[in-house]
Design an enzyme around this catalytic site. Sequence first.
Site, short mmCIF file in Angstrom:
data_model
loop_
_atom_site.label_atom_id
_atom_site.label_comp_id
_atom_site.label_asym_id
_atom_site.label_seq_id
_atom_site.Cartn_x
_atom_site.Cartn_y
_atom_site.Cartn_z
N LYS A 11 7.37 -1.79 -13.30
CA LYS A 11 8.32 -1.14 -12.38
C LYS A 11 9.20 -2.19 -11.71
O LYS A 11 8.85 -3.37 -11.64
CB LYS A 11 7.60 -0.32 -11.30
N ASP A 138 0.45 0.44 -5.35
CA ASP A 138 1.40 0.70 -6.44
C ASP A 138 0.76 1.44 -7.61
O ASP A 138 1.46 1.77 -8.57
CB ASP A 138 1.97 -0.63 -6.96
O1 C5P Z 1 -2.31 -2.13 -1.86
P1 C5P Z 1 -2.36 -3.48 -2.48
O2 C5P Z 1 -3.76 -4.00 -2.61
O3 C5P Z 1 -1.59 -3.61 -3.73
O4 C5P Z 1 -1.62 -4.44 -1.43
C1 C5P Z 1 -1.71 -5.84 -1.54
C2 C5P Z 1 -1.31 -6.44 -0.20
O5 C5P Z 1 0.09 -6.20 0.06
C3 C5P Z 1 -2.03 -5.85 1.01
O6 C5P Z 1 -3.23 -6.49 1.25
C4 C5P Z 1 -1.03 -6.08 2.14
O7 C5P Z 1 -1.11 -7.42 2.60
C5 C5P Z 1 0.31 -5.94 1.42
N1 C5P Z 1 0.89 -4.59 1.58
C6 C5P Z 1 1.41 -4.22 2.80
N2 C5P Z 1 1.95 -2.97 2.96
C7 C5P Z 1 2.01 -2.11 1.92
C8 C5P Z 1 1.49 -2.48 0.65
C9 C5P Z 1 0.93 -3.72 0.51
O8 C5P Z 1 1.39 -4.99 3.77
N3 C5P Z 1 2.54 -0.93 2.09
#
Ligand code: C5P
Length: 300
Positions: A11, A138
């Site tokens: 994406k 994601d």
């Molecule tokens: O959800 P995911 O594990 O992919 O997110 C990785 C990191 O990206 C999270 O630990 C956070 O630090 C950051 N993040 C965020 N806000 C979001 C998505 C991700 O701060 N909406």
Amino acid sequence: MNSVTVRVPAKVNLQLAVGPLREDGYHDLVNVFHAVSVFDEVTAVAEAGMSVRVEGEAAGQVPEDDDNLAIRAAQALAGHAGRPYGVSLVIRKAIPVAGGMAGGSADAAAALVACNELWGLGLPLDDLLEIAADLGSDVPFALLGGTAVGTGRGERLTRLEVGGTFHWVFALADGGLSTARVYAECDRLREAGGERADRPRVSGALLAALRDGDAKALGAEMVNDLQPAAVTLRPSLARTLDAGRDLGALGALVSGSGPTCAFVAGSEAHARELAAALAAEGVARAVVVAHGPVPGPTVV
Ligand code: C5P
């Protein structure tokens, strides 16, 4: 059936509006996701126990233990089904690792679809979306494909109408960027600049450009709030973005948390010309031409 192969797209984020840091460490987003024709393939083979192997160029860059998001997806699905299912996963990567194109999330989504089929669970998309949201922000979009706007952490999705195909050039960088680090840098830059993050809102002009299939308008409206942070952490990206703009891209931005840069072109021929010119500039590890939107994970 003892083997299922799923092809899954990368994406790019066409609008990534990042709100203030929440108590839970995440940020509220308005995240316009667009699936593009850069694909990983995940093969699931019935086996006792769970294992994962990464083949090709990306081998060695992706964990092959319980840190691998595809294995965690398979474990979560078996847990949901309440049965001790086993699987051996093989991942063939074309999506750059830690590149801001949701490659890990794509592999997790592909693993969910492949294991759902392999184990004969027949779970509907809504169930898979719920499991996906627990795996990462994601992953739900990676299951959906097409073009959609995500709110909350990015996991609450609404599909968007797109009036045509867009043509893209991606400039891949050496090495990855940690998503968590880029979000933290975004917070730090905002604090240092005395900037207060507003509640994120979807851009009406961007939605209209998508509806009209208008690449020029899309190029003008694309915005990524993580871009200043990604460029601060990887200053060479400024040169890559400038080169794409100078060479006639209709729009240029860092993809997600980077370091991949995305350029929108007016046609497939324009994308090929732009890709050749960018490759000649030497501002990227590799240059890839793609189109979007494309459907989500597909059994092949
Ligand atoms: O959800 P995911 O594990 O992919 O997110 C990785 C990191 O990206 C999270 O630990 C956070 O630090 C950051 N993040 C965020 N806000 C979001 C998505 C991700 O701060 N909406």
